[in-house]
Design a protein around this motif. Structure first.
Motif, PDB file in Angstrom:
ATOM      1  N   PRO A 157       9.790  11.616 -47.042  1.00  0.00           N
ATOM      2  CA  PRO A 157      10.324  10.305 -47.074  1.00  0.00           C
ATOM      3  C   PRO A 157       9.671   9.388 -45.954  1.00  0.00           C
ATOM      4  N   HIS A 158       9.526   8.171 -46.229  1.00  0.00           N
ATOM      5  CA  HIS A 158       8.510   7.252 -45.331  1.00  0.00           C
ATOM      6  C   HIS A 158       9.224   7.087 -43.946  1.00  0.00           C
ATOM      7  N   ILE A 159       8.467   6.497 -43.170  1.00  0.00           N
ATOM      8  CA  ILE A 159       8.818   6.161 -41.826  1.00  0.00           C
ATOM      9  C   ILE A 159       8.750   4.513 -41.706  1.00  0.00           C
ATOM     10  N   VAL A 160       9.658   3.628 -41.564  1.00  0.00           N
ATOM     11  CA  VAL A 160       9.709   2.481 -41.460  1.00  0.00           C
ATOM     12  C   VAL A 160       9.571   1.936 -39.844  1.00  0.00           C
ATOM     13  N   THR A 161       8.775   0.977 -39.492  1.00  0.00           N
ATOM     14  CA  THR A 161       8.617   0.637 -38.124  1.00  0.00           C
ATOM     15  C   THR A 161       9.101  -0.880 -38.140  1.00  0.00           C
ATOM     16  N   LEU A 162       9.655  -1.404 -36.794  1.00  0.00           N
ATOM     17  CA  LEU A 162       9.917  -2.638 -36.858  1.00  0.00           C
ATOM     18  C   LEU A 162       9.184  -3.212 -35.452  1.00  0.00           C
ATOM     19  N   THR A 163       8.725  -4.289 -35.523  1.00  0.00           N
ATOM     20  CA  THR A 163       8.073  -4.871 -34.337  1.00  0.00           C
ATOM     21  C   THR A 163       8.577  -6.245 -34.359  1.00  0.00           C
ATOM     22  N   LEU A 164       9.164  -6.894 -33.277  1.00  0.00           N
ATOM     23  CA  LEU A 164       9.552  -8.026 -33.219  1.00  0.00           C
ATOM     24  C   LEU A 164       8.696  -9.013 -32.551  1.00  0.00           C
ATOM     25  N   ASN A 165       7.773  -8.360 -31.827  1.00  0.00           N
ATOM     26  CA  ASN A 165       7.013  -9.349 -31.039  1.00  0.00           C
ATOM     27  C   ASN A 165       5.436  -8.558 -31.074  1.00  0.00           C
ATOM     28  N   PRO A 166       4.903  -8.633 -32.231  1.00  0.00           N
ATOM     29  CA  PRO A 166       3.491  -7.942 -32.298  1.00  0.00           C
ATOM     30  C   PRO A 166       2.522  -8.937 -31.650  1.00  0.00           C
ATOM     31  N   ALA A 167       1.286  -8.190 -31.492  1.00  0.00           N
ATOM     32  CA  ALA A 167       0.114  -9.132 -30.857  1.00  0.00           C
ATOM     33  C   ALA A 167      -0.957  -8.708 -31.365  1.00  0.00           C
ATOM     34  N   ILE A 168      -2.002  -9.423 -31.240  1.00  0.00           N
ATOM     35  CA  ILE A 168      -3.615  -9.309 -31.451  1.00  0.00           C
ATOM     36  C   ILE A 168      -3.986  -8.690 -30.000  1.00  0.00           C
ATOM     37  N   ASP A 169      -4.298  -7.424 -30.188  1.00  0.00           N
ATOM     38  CA  ASP A 169      -4.786  -6.670 -28.890  1.00  0.00           C
ATOM     39  C   ASP A 169      -6.294  -6.869 -28.843  1.00  0.00           C
ATOM     40  N   VAL A 170      -6.567  -7.525 -27.649  1.00  0.00           N
ATOM     41  CA  VAL A 170      -7.923  -7.742 -27.415  1.00  0.00           C
ATOM     42  C   VAL A 170      -8.295  -6.815 -26.404  1.00  0.00           C
ATOM     43  N   ALA A 171      -9.514  -5.934 -26.473  1.00  0.00           N
ATOM     44  CA  ALA A 171     -10.179  -5.322 -25.446  1.00  0.00           C
ATOM     45  C   ALA A 171     -11.473  -5.492 -25.307  1.00  0.00           C
TER      46      ALA A 171
ATOM     47  N   ILE B 234      13.870   4.950 -38.930  1.00  0.00           N
ATOM     48  CA  ILE B 234      13.616   3.603 -38.638  1.00  0.00           C
ATOM     49  C   ILE B 234      13.214   3.776 -37.002  1.00  0.00           C
ATOM     50  N   VAL B 235      12.033   3.227 -36.831  1.00  0.00           N
ATOM     51  CA  VAL B 235      11.496   3.067 -35.443  1.00  0.00           C
ATOM     52  C   VAL B 235      11.384   1.654 -34.890  1.00  0.00           C
ATOM     53  N   ALA B 236      12.396   1.510 -33.952  1.00  0.00           N
ATOM     54  CA  ALA B 236      12.235   0.161 -33.497  1.00  0.00           C
ATOM     55  C   ALA B 236      11.614   0.196 -32.031  1.00  0.00           C
ATOM     56  N   SER B 237      10.743  -0.491 -31.999  1.00  0.00           N
ATOM     57  CA  SER B 237       9.663  -0.166 -30.754  1.00  0.00           C
ATOM     58  C   SER B 237       9.073  -1.416 -30.131  1.00  0.00           C
ATOM     59  N   GLY B 238       9.225  -1.614 -29.028  1.00  0.00           N
ATOM     60  CA  GLY B 238       8.431  -2.655 -28.115  1.00  0.00           C
ATOM     61  C   GLY B 238       9.676  -3.612 -27.656  1.00  0.00           C
ATOM     62  N   SER B 239       8.998  -4.735 -26.905  1.00  0.00           N
ATOM     63  CA  SER B 239       9.982  -5.635 -26.321  1.00  0.00           C
ATOM     64  C   SER B 239      10.472  -6.655 -27.540  1.00  0.00           C
ATOM     65  N   LEU B 240      11.685  -7.301 -27.390  1.00  0.00           N
ATOM     66  CA  LEU B 240      12.086  -8.298 -28.071  1.00  0.00           C
ATOM     67  C   LEU B 240      11.518  -9.695 -27.945  1.00  0.00           C
ATOM     68  N   ALA B 241      11.130 -10.368 -28.817  1.00  0.00           N
ATOM     69  CA  ALA B 241      10.641 -11.805 -28.636  1.00  0.00           C
ATOM     70  C   ALA B 241      11.865 -12.606 -28.008  1.00  0.00           C
ATOM     71  N   PRO B 242      11.244 -13.670 -27.421  1.00  0.00           N
ATOM     72  CA  PRO B 242      12.456 -14.828 -26.883  1.00  0.00           C
ATOM     73  C   PRO B 242      13.214 -15.229 -27.950  1.00  0.00           C
ATOM     74  N   GLY B 243      14.776 -15.317 -27.824  1.00  0.00           N
ATOM     75  CA  GLY B 243      15.559 -15.936 -28.730  1.00  0.00           C
ATOM     76  C   GLY B 243      16.032 -14.708 -29.375  1.00  0.00           C
ATOM     77  N   VAL B 244      15.552 -13.649 -29.422  1.00  0.00           N
ATOM     78  CA  VAL B 244      16.464 -12.449 -30.105  1.00  0.00           C
ATOM     79  C   VAL B 244      17.517 -11.850 -28.963  1.00  0.00           C
ATOM     80  N   PRO B 245      18.505 -11.894 -29.592  1.00  0.00           N
ATOM     81  CA  PRO B 245      19.731 -11.365 -28.787  1.00  0.00           C
ATOM     82  C   PRO B 245      19.632 -10.086 -28.239  1.00  0.00           C
ATOM     83  N   GLU B 246      20.042  -9.667 -27.074  1.00  0.00           N
ATOM     84  CA  GLU B 246      19.776  -8.309 -26.430  1.00  0.00           C
ATOM     85  C   GLU B 246      20.492  -7.198 -27.457  1.00  0.00           C
ATOM     86  N   ASP B 247      21.347  -7.415 -28.180  1.00  0.00           N
ATOM     87  CA  ASP B 247      21.860  -6.241 -28.683  1.00  0.00           C
ATOM     88  C   ASP B 247      21.091  -6.136 -30.168  1.00  0.00           C
TER      89      ASP B 247
END
Length: 315
Positions: A2-16, A135-148
């Motif tokens: 079975p597949h793995i689903v990931t969730l990112t509420l606050n993604p980014a363009i990572d510049v190095a 389901i992998v829920a990873s990373g910070s929550l974006a502003p406006g998203v409830p803490e729960d």
């Protein structure tokens, strides 16, 4: 598998990039620039694919930077489901100084999500997670998203019969553990916050982790300890894993690589202690790459044979 689903509420363009020296007030002439799609869940999906697994990334995107994020994910060949936003996707910057002995990381704030926008994230997740292994829920929550929000993800996973992995911090992590998840990955500071115990030594940390698992907060609790490795707690046992020594080029994405390696190993049916070895190998391999690159499969497989896992005696 079975597949793995990931969730990112606050993604980014990572510049190095890099500079010879960081000094105030002067123009700092940068070296070559690397751009990668980033954010906790997106990084996990990238590593799962690199290690030969199947993943679907669910994430938000908006504005011109959101369009760039789409292009970068297309280049990576990731299966994905995006939720369009009114505001623009954020950027993050990593700057290596000199030969890379010091690394500076600048994290810009993300867009503010409306209730309609974050609710659409849950709807999309419910759609693509049917039949998933995790389901992998990873990373910070974006502003406006409830803490729960991640607690809602945990409830959604229970309704679908899908195991949920959470890698975040603060109130969102506490709320998710109140709901109960399959796997959580706090660091030592977050373990202290969750347990209310000043967990400075291994015995105290191990006891705090056992208490959280016994209370049903997580079936597996992997406490990341930086260069000291990680402590994994299950209902039956505890394991300590030490990473092999490597020369660090960049720490970006090491924690996400750990989560990806461990989750994929569990999805493949490995026991928890073997999954811990894969997690440590993946996180350590990420240290070998430059900037916002993540771990490479050949490095992970090589390091896996060097990871030492020991069982922690219970009192």
């Amino acid at each position: 598998m079975p597949h793995i689903v990931t969730l990112t509420l606050n993604p980014a363009i990572d510049v190095a990039t890099s500079v010879p020296e960081v000094t105030p007030e002067h123009k700092l002439r940068c070296g070559p620039v690397r751009r990668d799609p980033g954010g906790g869940g997106i990084n996990v999906a990238r590593v799962v694919r690199e290690l030969g697994g199947e993943s679907i990334a669910v994430y938000t995107r908006g504005g011109a930077t959101g369009s760039m994020l789409e292009e970068l994910l297309e280049e990576k060949g990731l299966l994905r489901r995006s939720i369009p936003l009114r505001d623009s996707t954020r950027e993050s910057f990593t700057v290596a100084e000199g030969a890379g002995a010091r690394e500076y990381r600048f994290i810009l704030p993300g867009p503010t999500l409306s209730e309609r926008e974050w609710q659409r994230c849950l709807d999309a997740l419910e759609d693509v997670a049917v039949g998933a292994a995790f389901i992998v829920a990873s990373g910070s929550l974006a502003p406006g998203v409830p803490e729960d929000f991640y607690a809602r993800v945990a409830r959604l996973g229970k309704g679908l019969g899908v195991r949920v992995v959470v890698d975040t911090s603060g109130a969102p992590l506490r709320a998710a553990l109140e709901e109960g998840v399959f796997l959580a990955k706090p660091n030592r500071r977050e373990l202290r916050d969750l347990s209310g115990v000043a967990a400075e030594d291994l015995d105290t940390q191990a006891a705090a982790a056992r208490e959280l698992v016994a209370r049903g907060r997580a079936e597996l609790l992997a406490v990341s300890m930086g260069s000291d490795g990680a402590l994994l707690t299950t209902r039956e046992a505890q394991f300590r894993a030490a990473p092999p020594p490597v020369e660090t080029h960049s720490s970006v994405g090491a924690g996400d690589s750990f989560v990806a390696g461990m989750t994929l190993a569990l999805a493949r049916g490995n026991p928890p202690e073997e999954a811990l070895r894969w997690g440590i190998a993946s996180g350590t391999a990420a240290l070998l790459t430059q900037g916002t690159d993540l771990c490479h499969r050949a490095d992970v497989e090589h390091l896996y044979t060097q990871v030492a896992v020991t069982k922690v005696p219970r009192p």
